[in-house]
Design a protein around this motif. Structure first.
Motif, PDB file in Angstrom:
ATOM      1  N   MET A 112       2.517  -2.499  -8.175  1.00 37.85           N
ATOM      2  CA  MET A 112       3.821  -2.869  -7.624  1.00 37.85           C
ATOM      3  C   MET A 112       4.367  -1.770  -6.715  1.00 37.85           C
ATOM      4  O   MET A 112       5.108  -2.044  -5.767  1.00 37.85           O
ATOM      5  N   ALA A 113       4.017  -0.544  -7.028  1.00 35.53           N
ATOM      6  CA  ALA A 113       4.557   0.595  -6.279  1.00 35.53           C
ATOM      7  C   ALA A 113       3.862   0.792  -4.932  1.00 35.53           C
ATOM      8  O   ALA A 113       4.459   1.344  -4.006  1.00 35.53           O
ATOM      9  N   ILE A 114       2.625   0.344  -4.809  1.00 37.25           N
ATOM     10  CA  ILE A 114       1.857   0.582  -3.575  1.00 37.25           C
ATOM     11  C   ILE A 114       2.546  -0.006  -2.335  1.00 37.25           C
ATOM     12  O   ILE A 114       2.713   0.699  -1.328  1.00 37.25           O
ATOM     13  N   PRO A 115       2.975  -1.275  -2.355  1.00 42.41           N
ATOM     14  CA  PRO A 115       3.676  -1.790  -1.166  1.00 42.41           C
ATOM     15  C   PRO A 115       4.973  -1.033  -0.871  1.00 42.41           C
ATOM     16  O   PRO A 115       5.356  -0.893   0.297  1.00 42.41           O
ATOM     17  N   MET A 116       5.648  -0.543  -1.906  1.00 42.89           N
ATOM     18  CA  MET A 116       6.874   0.229  -1.689  1.00 42.89           C
ATOM     19  C   MET A 116       6.577   1.505  -0.899  1.00 42.89           C
ATOM     20  O   MET A 116       7.334   1.893  -0.004  1.00 42.89           O
ATOM     21  N   VAL A 117       5.466   2.135  -1.240  1.00 44.59           N
ATOM     22  CA  VAL A 117       5.057   3.355  -0.530  1.00 44.59           C
ATOM     23  C   VAL A 117       4.741   3.035   0.931  1.00 44.59           C
ATOM     24  O   VAL A 117       5.103   3.786   1.841  1.00 44.59           O
ATOM     25  N   MET A 118       4.084   1.905   1.154  1.00 39.91           N
ATOM     26  CA  MET A 118       3.792   1.487   2.529  1.00 39.91           C
ATOM     27  C   MET A 118       5.086   1.252   3.311  1.00 39.91           C
ATOM     28  O   MET A 118       5.212   1.646   4.474  1.00 39.91           O
ATOM     29  N   ASN A 125       2.784   2.705  12.337  1.00 41.33           N
ATOM     30  CA  ASN A 125       3.014   2.415  10.916  1.00 41.33           C
ATOM     31  C   ASN A 125       3.037   0.915  10.636  1.00 41.33           C
ATOM     32  O   ASN A 125       2.554   0.463   9.592  1.00 41.33           O
ATOM     33  N   LEU A 126       3.599   0.150  11.558  1.00 42.94           N
ATOM     34  CA  LEU A 126       3.587  -1.312  11.402  1.00 42.94           C
ATOM     35  C   LEU A 126       2.157  -1.849  11.444  1.00 42.94           C
ATOM     36  O   LEU A 126       1.780  -2.707  10.637  1.00 42.94           O
ATOM     37  N   LEU A 127       1.365  -1.324  12.372  1.00 46.94           N
ATOM     38  CA  LEU A 127      -0.033  -1.754  12.477  1.00 46.94           C
ATOM     39  C   LEU A 127      -0.811  -1.373  11.217  1.00 46.94           C
ATOM     40  O   LEU A 127      -1.622  -2.163  10.709  1.00 46.94           O
ATOM     41  N   ALA A 128      -0.544  -0.182  10.705  1.00 46.93           N
ATOM     42  CA  ALA A 128      -1.222   0.268   9.482  1.00 46.93           C
ATOM     43  C   ALA A 128      -0.930  -0.671   8.313  1.00 46.93           C
ATOM     44  O   ALA A 128      -1.828  -1.031   7.544  1.00 46.93           O
ATOM     45  N   VAL A 129       0.321  -1.087   8.205  1.00 42.86           N
ATOM     46  CA  VAL A 129       0.698  -2.004   7.121  1.00 42.86           C
ATOM     47  C   VAL A 129       0.082  -3.383   7.340  1.00 42.86           C
ATOM     48  O   VAL A 129      -0.400  -4.019   6.394  1.00 42.86           O
ATOM     49  N   LEU A 130       0.081  -3.848   8.582  1.00 49.18           N
ATOM     50  CA  LEU A 130      -0.517  -5.155   8.886  1.00 49.18           C
ATOM     51  C   LEU A 130      -2.003  -5.196   8.524  1.00 49.18           C
ATOM     52  O   LEU A 130      -2.531  -6.239   8.135  1.00 49.18           O
ATOM     53  N   PRO A 138      -2.673  -6.587   3.603  1.00 50.79           N
ATOM     54  CA  PRO A 138      -3.535  -7.726   3.222  1.00 50.79           C
ATOM     55  C   PRO A 138      -4.805  -7.279   2.489  1.00 50.79           C
ATOM     56  O   PRO A 138      -5.236  -7.936   1.533  1.00 50.79           O
ATOM     57  N   LEU A 139      -5.398  -6.174   2.945  1.00 54.58           N
ATOM     58  CA  LEU A 139      -6.596  -5.665   2.270  1.00 54.58           C
ATOM     59  C   LEU A 139      -6.281  -5.261   0.831  1.00 54.58           C
ATOM     60  O   LEU A 139      -7.079  -5.500  -0.082  1.00 54.58           O
ATOM     61  N   GLU A 140      -5.107  -4.664   0.660  1.00 53.28           N
ATOM     62  CA  GLU A 140      -4.700  -4.253  -0.686  1.00 53.28           C
ATOM     63  C   GLU A 140      -4.449  -5.472  -1.568  1.00 53.28           C
ATOM     64  O   GLU A 140      -4.829  -5.495  -2.743  1.00 53.28           O
TER      65      GLU A 140
END
Length: 381
Positions: free
Chosen positions: A95-101, A139-144, A148-150
């Motif tokens: 749950m914390a991983i997307p928050m860090v992103m 940073n937006l590209l990194a999250v995009l 999804p991979l995560e």
């Protein structure tokens, strides 16, 4: 005159040593504060931590929480330190991983605002705004790419789990071998609990969390100011030295500067005026910006050393997730020529639009940092 000069030197030296002493104390406060958040969270929730965070169980919601929190606080170091504390209290790593992103995206508001200092000169503003927003687009590209991979494969969770597996394999979840912080934080937390227990476990735990978060704010803010006063001159030297010596040197230098000043916002903001005035080009500072992303992870790693107990390894794991995410994003996006150009093109495009119509700046900031995350949170609630 000579006597005055002789007297001034020890005063300057004493002031410098006092600043270093204050910095050490603020670091201690940061470690104490993270331990307070984790302890308070465990105290308040008992075995109900997962239930409490069900609203953030959707990865997109978690991403938006991290984004909004960092956009408001303007410190990804603060937000990730708080997340480390929450994981220490039982918040699941997944749950914390997307928050860090999300925290990575939210921290980029500052340098965008700095670019507005060049708004009176169109040419300068175009360059400055592009320099500021390249961080956003990266940073937006990194999250995009990685969110999804995560969600599909749990890449970051698996890599970070592998990194902490030596601690897990010992069966010692308390990190006793690394726990040199607990002896200096535990007495304070015990004393605070003794005072707060009169309010009951839930309220007392919440109060300890709030106090911990407030202390994190204070510690990181003061640390940042002290580091700037001690290191910004050196940071500028590293920045100038890095330019023109290749992307790897730029990334490394950006990481070092950010560790020195303890703020990726400061690092990237240092570059905006240089690009705006034409001293540097957007492409020159691009690698330096990526290094800033990596360097800002150090605070969370430091914070993780304050954690003890059954979730200590997971607190370290989420700190390593932050580092792994930024390193992998840098390697992938900057390493692939097609992907490398996307943040530059995006930044130049939005800068061109903003130069023609200043309302684009407000629209961009509102859309990325308020409307989009607010809307998504409302939909996923």
């Amino acid at each position: 005159m000579n006597q005055a000069t002789t007297t001034a030197a020890p005063i300057a030296s004493t002031t410098r040593w006092l600043r270093w002493a204050n910095l050490a104390f603020m670091l201690y406060l940061l470690l104490l504060a993270v331990a307070m958040v984790g302890s308070g969270f465990k105290w308040a929730t008992g075995d109900q931590a997962k239930v409490l965070f069900e609203f953030a169980s959707h990865p997109i919601a978690g991403l938006m929480i991290g984004l909004v929190a960092t956009a408001l606080i303007q410190s990804s170091s603060t937000v990730t330190s708080i997340i480390v504390g929450l994981v220490a209290g039982g918040l699941p790593v997944e749950m914390a991983i997307p928050m860090v992103m999300g925290a990575n995206i939210g921290t980029t508001v500052t340098n965008t605002l700095v670019s507005l200092g060049h708004v009176r000169c169109q040419v300068e503003f175009k360059r400055a705004f592009a320099s500021a927003t390249i961080h956003d687009f990266f940073n937006l590209l990194a999250v995009l790419i990685f969110l999804p991979l995560e969600m599909m494969f749990g890449i970051l969770e698996k890599i970070s789990h592998w990194l902490v597996s030596p601690l897990l394999s010992t069966g010692d979840m308390s990190m006793k071998g690394l726990d040199f912080i607990k002896p200096i934080t535990s007495p304070i937390i015990t004393a605070l609990k003794g005072q707060l227990i009169t309010f009951g476990e839930v309220v007392g735990g919440v109060m300890l969390i709030v106090l911990g978060i407030a202390t994190i704010f204070v510690a990181i803010t003061v640390m940042g100011k002290l580091m700037k006063s001690l290191m910004v001159g050196r940071a500028k030297e590293i920045l100038k030295d890095a330019i023109g010596r290749g992307p790897l040197h730029g990334i490394l230098s950006g990481s070092i500067v950010t560790v020195l000043v303890q703020s990726s916002s400061t690092t990237t903001s240092l570059m905006v005026p240089l690009v705006g005035t034409g001293v540097l080009k957007v492409r020159d500072v691009y690698p330096f910006t990526l290094g800033a992303n990596i360097g800002t992870c150090i605070t969370a790693l430091l914070a993780a050393t304050a954690v003890s107990g059954e979730f200590a390894v997971f607190a370290l794991q989420i700190a390593l997730v932050h580092l792994t995410f930024n390193v992998l994003a840098t390697v992938l996006i900057y390493g692939v020529p097609f992907l490398r150009e996307l943040p530059i093109k995006g930044a130049e495009m939005i800068a061109e639009m903003a130069t023609k119509n200043k309302a684009v700046v407000a629209g961009y900031l509102l859309s990325v940092f308020i409307i989009m995350p607010g809307g998504i949170l409302a939909l996923t609630a």
